[in-house]
Motif scaffolding. Sequence first.
Motif, PDB file in Angstrom:
ATOM      1  N   LEU A  10      15.263 109.757  14.182  1.00 12.57           N
ATOM      2  CA  LEU A  10      13.885 109.395  13.901  1.00 12.57           C
ATOM      3  C   LEU A  10      13.576 109.830  12.483  1.00 12.57           C
ATOM      4  O   LEU A  10      13.960 110.912  12.056  1.00 12.57           O
ATOM      5  CB  LEU A  10      12.957 110.085  14.904  1.00 12.57           C
ATOM      6  CG  LEU A  10      13.123 109.519  16.312  1.00 12.57           C
ATOM      7  CD1 LEU A  10      12.864 110.578  17.340  1.00 12.57           C
ATOM      8  CD2 LEU A  10      12.223 108.326  16.533  1.00 12.57           C
ATOM      9  N   VAL A  11      12.922 108.996  11.786  1.00 14.68           N
ATOM     10  CA  VAL A  11      12.646 109.288  10.383  1.00 14.68           C
ATOM     11  C   VAL A  11      11.199 109.717  10.241  1.00 14.68           C
ATOM     12  O   VAL A  11      10.288 109.033  10.674  1.00 14.68           O
ATOM     13  CB  VAL A  11      12.910 108.043   9.506  1.00 14.68           C
ATOM     14  CG1 VAL A  11      12.603 108.336   8.042  1.00 14.68           C
ATOM     15  CG2 VAL A  11      14.341 107.579   9.679  1.00 14.68           C
ATOM     16  N   SER A  12      11.009 110.930   9.690  1.00 13.86           N
ATOM     17  CA  SER A  12       9.630 111.358   9.406  1.00 13.86           C
ATOM     18  C   SER A  12       9.604 111.779   7.952  1.00 13.86           C
ATOM     19  O   SER A  12      10.223 112.737   7.541  1.00 13.86           O
ATOM     20  CB  SER A  12       9.213 112.506  10.324  1.00 13.86           C
ATOM     21  OG  SER A  12       9.641 113.723   9.818  1.00 13.86           O
ATOM     22  N   ASN A 108       7.839 118.260  19.346  1.00 17.40           N
ATOM     23  CA  ASN A 108       7.695 116.801  19.391  1.00 17.40           C
ATOM     24  C   ASN A 108       8.672 116.201  20.408  1.00 17.40           C
ATOM     25  O   ASN A 108       9.852 116.011  20.121  1.00 17.40           O
ATOM     26  CB  ASN A 108       7.929 116.210  18.002  1.00 17.40           C
ATOM     27  CG  ASN A 108       7.528 114.755  17.955  1.00 17.40           C
ATOM     28  OD1 ASN A 108       7.554 114.062  18.977  1.00 17.40           O
ATOM     29  ND2 ASN A 108       7.171 114.279  16.767  1.00 17.40           N
ATOM     30  N   SER A 110       9.086 113.359  21.422  1.00 18.62           N
ATOM     31  CA  SER A 110       9.681 112.034  21.196  1.00 18.62           C
ATOM     32  C   SER A 110      10.995 112.136  20.413  1.00 18.62           C
ATOM     33  O   SER A 110      11.718 111.163  20.285  1.00 18.62           O
ATOM     34  CB  SER A 110       8.682 111.108  20.521  1.00 18.62           C
ATOM     35  OG  SER A 110       8.395 111.592  19.232  1.00 18.62           O
ATOM     36  N   ILE A 111      11.295 113.329  19.907  1.00 26.51           N
ATOM     37  CA  ILE A 111      12.600 113.530  19.256  1.00 26.51           C
ATOM     38  C   ILE A 111      13.525 114.134  20.300  1.00 26.51           C
ATOM     39  O   ILE A 111      13.519 115.330  20.565  1.00 26.51           O
ATOM     40  CB  ILE A 111      12.442 114.404  17.997  1.00 26.51           C
ATOM     41  CG1 ILE A 111      11.546 113.638  17.017  1.00 26.51           C
ATOM     42  CG2 ILE A 111      13.792 114.722  17.375  1.00 26.51           C
ATOM     43  CD1 ILE A 111      11.012 114.456  15.895  1.00 26.51           C
TER      44      ILE A 111
HETATM   45  C1  LIG Z   1       6.812 112.997  16.643  1.00 24.79           C
HETATM   46  O1  LIG Z   1       7.800 112.345  15.903  1.00 24.79           O
HETATM   47  C2  LIG Z   1       7.565 110.970  15.682  1.00 24.79           C
HETATM   48  C3  LIG Z   1       8.759 110.407  14.973  1.00 24.79           C
HETATM   49  O2  LIG Z   1       9.174 111.234  13.950  1.00 24.79           O
HETATM   50  C4  LIG Z   1       6.278 110.769  14.910  1.00 24.79           C
HETATM   51  O3  LIG Z   1       6.027 109.390  14.766  1.00 24.79           O
HETATM   52  C5  LIG Z   1       5.153 111.423  15.677  1.00 24.79           C
HETATM   53  O4  LIG Z   1       3.973 111.346  14.927  1.00 24.79           O
HETATM   54  C6  LIG Z   1       5.484 112.862  15.962  1.00 24.79           C
HETATM   55  N1  LIG Z   1       4.444 113.444  16.790  1.00 24.79           N
HETATM   56  C7  LIG Z   1       3.912 114.627  16.527  1.00 24.79           C
HETATM   57  C8  LIG Z   1       2.865 115.100  17.494  1.00 24.79           C
HETATM   58  O5  LIG Z   1       4.242 115.293  15.573  1.00 24.79           O
END
Ligand SMILES: *[C@@H]1O[C@H](CO)[C@@H](O)[C@H](O)[C@H]1NC(C)=O
Length: 254
Positions: A10-12, A108, A110-111
Motif C-alpha cells: 500500500l502506498v502512503s 492501520n 487495512s495494511i
Molecule cells: C490506512 O492506510 C491506507 C493505505 O495506506 C490509507 O488510505 C488510510 O487512510 C489509512 N488509514 C488510517 C486510519 O491511517
Amino acid sequence: MKSWYLLVLLVSGAQTLCVTIESVPGVGVDGTIQTELERTVSLVCRPGSAPDLPPREGWEEEEELVWLRNGAVVSLKAGNQKGSSSVCVTPIIHGDNGATFTCHLRRNASIQASVTLNVTYPPTLSGSEEVSVEEASPLVLRCDVFANPPVMSPLWTLNGSVVDLSAGGFTVTNDGFVSQLSASSAERSLHEGRYQCTADSPVYGAKTRVFQVTVTDKTTKFPLVPIIAGVVVVCLTGLFAIISRWSRITKCCK
Ligand SMILES: *[C@@H]1O[C@H](CO)[C@@H](O)[C@H](O)[C@H]1NC(C)=O
Ligand SMILES: *[C@@H]1O[C@H](CO)[C@@H](O)[C@H](O)[C@H]1NC(C)=O
Ligand SMILES: *[C@@H]1O[C@H](CO)[C@@H](O)[C@H](O)[C@H]1NC(C)=O
C-alpha cells in the motif's frame, strides 16, 4: 525449508507500507498453506518489504502488529507484538482446516496480509471387524468417509464383487461423514460373507475396511414374564383347589 512471501503493498505518500507473512511450511501462490493433522505451522509477520523490495527504513521496528484467526484477535505476549510477531499453530486439528490467519498493523488495519490453512486428512478406514447378525435382524455396516480433500462415495463389495443393492435388499447412505450399507432383514444365503468398503483419496490413495459378516440362527426368545405370571396363576389355582377340597374333606370327617 523454503519460505514464501505474501505481500500487500500500500502506498502512503512516498513510503511503501506493507506487512509480510513468512511461514513454515511455505505459502502457495493462492495464499494457502498445505498441512496435515498433528503437524505444526509457524507464521511470522513483519512490517515492511520483502527481500526483493527496497530495504527497511527503520520505521518497521516500532510498528505494532495484530494477528487475527478467522477475524478474532489472537492474544499475543507483550514481546511478540512489536517489529515482528509470530504465531505457532500446533498440533494441527480438523478445525484448523480453512482457518484464515491475518496480520495487520495496529495503527492501520487495512495494511494487512492473510494466509489460509488447508489441512488434508484421509478417511480413517483400516483393519477388519467380525460382525454377527441374527437371521431376520437388520444388518448395518458403517465406514468413515470424512476426509479432505473429500472422497467419492466408497465402493462396497461382498465376496469380492460389487454389492448388488437390489438383489440383497440393501440401501446405501452417505452424509459426508459416514457411508452406511444396510439391509433390513438379514438372510444367510444373501448376506453372509466378506464385505469391504474402499474409499479413494486423491492424496492418500485407497483406504479399505473389512467386515466379516456371519448370519446366526434366529434364537427363539421366550416371553419370560408372561410365562412366570402364567405359572404363578396355575400354582395358585391348584393351591386354592386343594385348600377348598381340604376344607370340604375335613368338614366331612367331623
Ligand atoms: C490506512 O492506510 C491506507 C493505505 O495506506 C490509507 O488510505 C488510510 O487512510 C489509512 N488509514 C488510517 C486510519 O491511517
Ligand atoms: C487442499 O489441498 C488438497 C490437496 O492438495 C486439494 O485437493 C484441495 O483442493 C485443497 N483445498 C483448498 C480449499 O485449497
Ligand atoms: C461369500 O463367501 C462365503 C465363503 O465362501 C460363502 O459362505 C457365502 O455364502 C458367500 N456369500 C454370498 C452372499 O454369496
